[in-house]
Write a protein that holds these residues in place. Structure first.
Motif, PDB file in Angstrom:
ATOM      1  N   GLU A  56       9.397  35.702   1.972  1.00 38.27           N
ATOM      2  CA  GLU A  56      10.167  36.450   2.970  1.00 38.27           C
ATOM      3  C   GLU A  56       9.293  37.499   3.639  1.00 38.27           C
ATOM      4  OE1 GLU A  56      14.170  37.957   2.731  1.00 38.27           O
ATOM      5  OE2 GLU A  56      14.392  36.949   0.818  1.00 38.27           O
ATOM      6  N   THR A  57       9.554  37.742   4.911  1.00 43.99           N
ATOM      7  CA  THR A  57       8.878  38.827   5.600  1.00 43.99           C
ATOM      8  C   THR A  57       9.827  40.015   5.641  1.00 43.99           C
ATOM      9  OG1 THR A  57       7.703  37.264   6.988  1.00 43.99           O
ATOM     10  CG2 THR A  57       7.759  39.534   7.745  1.00 43.99           C
ATOM     11  N   HIS A  95      24.304  49.867   9.013  1.00 44.99           N
ATOM     12  CA  HIS A  95      24.633  48.469   9.264  1.00 44.99           C
ATOM     13  C   HIS A  95      23.430  47.660   9.726  1.00 44.99           C
ATOM     14  CE1 HIS A  95      28.637  50.337   9.235  1.00 44.99           C
ATOM     15  NE2 HIS A  95      28.986  49.203   8.676  1.00 44.99           N
ATOM     16  N   CYS A  96      22.259  48.201   9.518  1.00 48.66           N
ATOM     17  CA  CYS A  96      21.051  47.448   9.861  1.00 48.66           C
ATOM     18  C   CYS A  96      21.087  46.110   9.103  1.00 48.66           C
ATOM     19  CB  CYS A  96      19.828  48.255   9.448  1.00 48.66           C
ATOM     20  SG  CYS A  96      18.291  47.348   9.653  1.00 48.66           S
ATOM     21  N   PRO A  97      20.886  44.998   9.801  1.00 44.91           N
ATOM     22  CA  PRO A  97      20.949  43.711   9.090  1.00 44.91           C
ATOM     23  C   PRO A  97      19.884  43.616   7.993  1.00 44.91           C
ATOM     24  CG  PRO A  97      20.146  43.432  11.359  1.00 44.91           C
ATOM     25  CD  PRO A  97      20.611  44.837  11.235  1.00 44.91           C
ATOM     26  N   GLY A  98      20.267  42.989   6.906  1.00 43.23           N
ATOM     27  CA  GLY A  98      19.325  42.734   5.809  1.00 43.23           C
ATOM     28  C   GLY A  98      18.837  43.978   5.097  1.00 43.23           C
ATOM     29  N   ALA A 150      15.837  41.427   7.129  1.00 45.97           N
ATOM     30  CA  ALA A 150      16.335  40.681   8.300  1.00 45.97           C
ATOM     31  C   ALA A 150      15.159  40.064   9.051  1.00 45.97           C
ATOM     32  CB  ALA A 150      17.102  41.622   9.218  1.00 45.97           C
ATOM     33  N   SER A 151      15.454  39.044   9.846  1.00 44.62           N
ATOM     34  CA  SER A 151      14.395  38.406  10.630  1.00 44.62           C
ATOM     35  C   SER A 151      14.032  39.296  11.814  1.00 44.62           C
ATOM     36  CB  SER A 151      14.864  37.049  11.142  1.00 44.62           C
ATOM     37  OG  SER A 151      15.861  37.224  12.129  1.00 44.62           O
ATOM     38  N   TYR A 159      19.364  43.635  17.243  1.00 43.82           N
ATOM     39  CA  TYR A 159      20.162  44.764  16.777  1.00 43.82           C
ATOM     40  C   TYR A 159      19.728  46.078  17.426  1.00 43.82           C
ATOM     41  CZ  TYR A 159      22.717  47.707  13.472  1.00 43.82           C
ATOM     42  OH  TYR A 159      23.571  48.622  12.910  1.00 43.82           O
ATOM     43  N   TYR A 160      18.418  46.230  17.591  1.00 43.12           N
ATOM     44  CA  TYR A 160      17.911  47.499  18.134  1.00 43.12           C
ATOM     45  C   TYR A 160      17.542  47.395  19.605  1.00 43.12           C
ATOM     46  CZ  TYR A 160      17.774  49.223  13.369  1.00 43.12           C
ATOM     47  OH  TYR A 160      18.134  49.628  12.115  1.00 43.12           O
TER      48      TYR A 160
END
Lengths: 123, 430
Positions: free
Chosen positions: B183-184, B209-212, B245-246, B253-254
């Motif tokens: 994973e990165t 709520h930042c993904p991952g 997150a990817s 998201y940002y």
């Protein structure tokens, strides 16, 4: 009986929302894009609009802007989007939305917001 | 919502899905003839978007996942961040065929076979692979958000890049393992604008709520004014986040905060760090100063030993031996490379630490040598074949298998013990 217009190009979503609203006693009509919604509105304004964002011909933002220009801010409109980011919500309000929900919307959630927008008691 | 054969909504979904899939197939073929036709592309995107939205009304993650990936991919083509190609069309057609199979399954069995989950994952992965990923080649700019590639920092910024040190050890260890499994991970510095509240932003909500999200913290980078002088309408905090997150998810998201976030891919070895002071002078400076002194004094024997130490971690090793470093830097690392069936036992008669007589040496020099040795060790580990990371070799005394990462953590903790003792001495010195 309060009249609500569902504006969404997805028939499945329209049916889902219609089922929830009709079971709560509202009279529901449907439009599959912004153009059709404006035509129906010109015939007779609705008490509330539930509007999708991404639609062919005239999307939800453009519809709301046109609606506000033609009829002012009287009728509330709930925009329903797949985007949860604050900026998307802001753009929706800037276009003329009165409320903003993120899909998938649960039945109780939808009814609560609808009642709130219509100034009804929240059960 | 559960699907039921008597459910008219389900029947409506299947009917609309059939129409949408047919339309998607036609538009994909049309795009092959006219790949630059934005109108067709928009319609195609909307159809996939609608189908995905519809599937979200039910509990079919196998279907929604694939459609989401297809929508993301088409969104990138639409925004010019990915190119339409034959392969892309084939993958999308394949994905839509899969969705069609799922629809038929729902129609006949009223559910989706659990075995489809793996197929869905593969299909999703295949679509996501077509999305531009520039981790290996450089920076990726999507929607205005720049994401830096993973790199080990150069020597002169080594310590300055240790903001990952604020991540608790257990979280870093878990993150490192995720990295090693392929994973990165990304490190995010999010500094909201002071006036962000007036723009409708909710930084805490955005950060939470930042993904991952694996770990995060909020802090005030500058000293806070007194309570009476504090402007509650001004944002004075900063967020640091570690996420799995990817890059596409993060860019999306940002996308409205490109000037407020810095996103960097995390080089796995940056997660393996010692705790202790960062205020260490550069190794090069002290090495040169010490070497010149020996040269001027014509103390060639010491100079040879010192240079050898610099090259091999030797004199530092004499100090680090007691910190467990000799096991990794000299012996165990070789054990892993050589495929030994047991780690080399520690030499309990080793007196290098005593003989080094650190009490008469400059603290800065000891720390500089330590830092050099640590750098050499990290480089050595980084140069290893990654297949060796998973290899576990029994520890002769503990009688338990240890992977290289276990050993490195052991070393880092032992090392921390020495650093803590040094700072204790520094702080209590008269």
């Amino acid at each position: 009986m309060k009249r609500i217009l569902i504006v969404d190009d997805a028939a499945t979503v329209r049916m889902y929302h219609r089922g929830i609203l009709e079971s709560a006693g509202y009279k529901v009509e449907e439009a599959w894009n912004g153009i059709e919604a404006l035509e129906k509105t010109l015939e007779s304004p609705f008490d509330l609009y539930i509007v999708d964002v991404n639609m062919p011909k005239l999307d939800g933002y453009a519809f709301l802007r046109e609606l506000r220009q033609q009829q002012g801010p009287q009728q509330p409109a709930i925009m329903i989007s797949t985007e949860a980011a604050a900026r998307d919500e802001i753009v929706a309000y800037q276009a003329g939305a009165s409320d903003y929900l993120v899909k998938p919307v649960h039945a109780a959630q939808l009814l609560t917001h609808v009642r709130l927008m219509l100034g009804e008691e929240i059960q | 919502m559960n699907a039921s054969p008597a459910n008219p909504l389900l029947e409506q979904f299947l009917s609309e899905a059939h129409d949408l899939l047919e339309s998607i197939g036609k538009k994909l073929l049309q795009l092959e003839e006219a790949p630059d036709d934005q109108g067709i592309l928009n319609e195609l995107f909307r159809s996939v978007h609608t189908l995905k939205g519809n599937s979200g009304l039910f509990t079919w993650p196998e279907m929604t996942r694939v459609l989401h990936a297809g929508e993301d991919l088409l969104g990138m083509v639409r925004s010019g961040n990915a190119s339409y190609s034959r392969e892309l069309a084939d993958r999308l057609l394949e994905a839509m065929d899969f969705v069609d199979v799922l629809c038929r399954e729902i129609k006949s069995m009223e559910c989706i076979d659990a075995a489809r989950a793996a197929e869905s994952e593969r299909m999703t992965e295949g679509l996501r692979k077509l999305m531009p990923s520039k981790a290996a080649t450089g920076n990726a700019a999507l929607s205005g958000v720049t994401i830096a590639a993973a790199e080990l920092p150069s020597e002169n910024v080594f310590w300055e890049n240790l903001s990952l040190g604020s991540v608790p050890e257990a979280a870093r260890m878990a993150a490192f393992r995720q990295c090693r499994e392929g994973e990165t991970l990304f490190w995010i510095d999010y500094r909201p604008e002071r006036e962000c509240f007036f723009h409708g932003d909710d930084p805490l909500n955005t950060a939470r709520h930042c993904p991952g999200l694996l770990w995060g913290r909020v802090f005030a980078p500058d000293p806070l004014p007194t309570l009476t002088d504090l402007d509650t309408y001004s944002c004075v905090v900063k967020f640091q986040l570690l996420t799995a997150a990817s890059r596409e998810e993060l860019a999306e998201y940002y996308r409205y905060l490109p000037d407020q976030v810095e996103i960097s891919a995390v080089a796995p070895l940056l997660l393996v760090i010692p705790q202790g002071s960062r205020e260490v002078p550069t190794a090069e400076k002290h090495f040169c100063a010490e070497a010149l002194r020996m040269l001027e004094a014509a103390d060639f024997a010491s100079l040879r030993q010192f240079v050898q130490a610099m090259l091999e971690g030797g004199p530092a090793e004499s100090w680090l031996t007691s910190a467990g470093f000799s096991g990794v830097s000299a012996d165990s690392g070789r054990d892993y490379v050589a495929g030994s069936d047991q780690l080399t036992p520690t030499d309990l008669n080793n007196r290098k630490t005593d003989l080094a007589n650190h009490n008469v040496r400059l603290l800065e020099q000891i720390l500089a040598e330590f830092r050099t040795a640590r750098g050499l060790l990290l480089k050595r580990v980084d140069d290893l074949d990654s297949s060796l990371y998973a290899r576990a070799i029994p520890h002769p005394r503990l009688k338990t298998p240890m992977r290289l990462i276990d050993h490195l953590y052991f070393v880092a903790e032992h090392d921390d013990h020495h650093l803590a003792r040094i700072w204790d001495l520094v702080n209590t010195a008269p």
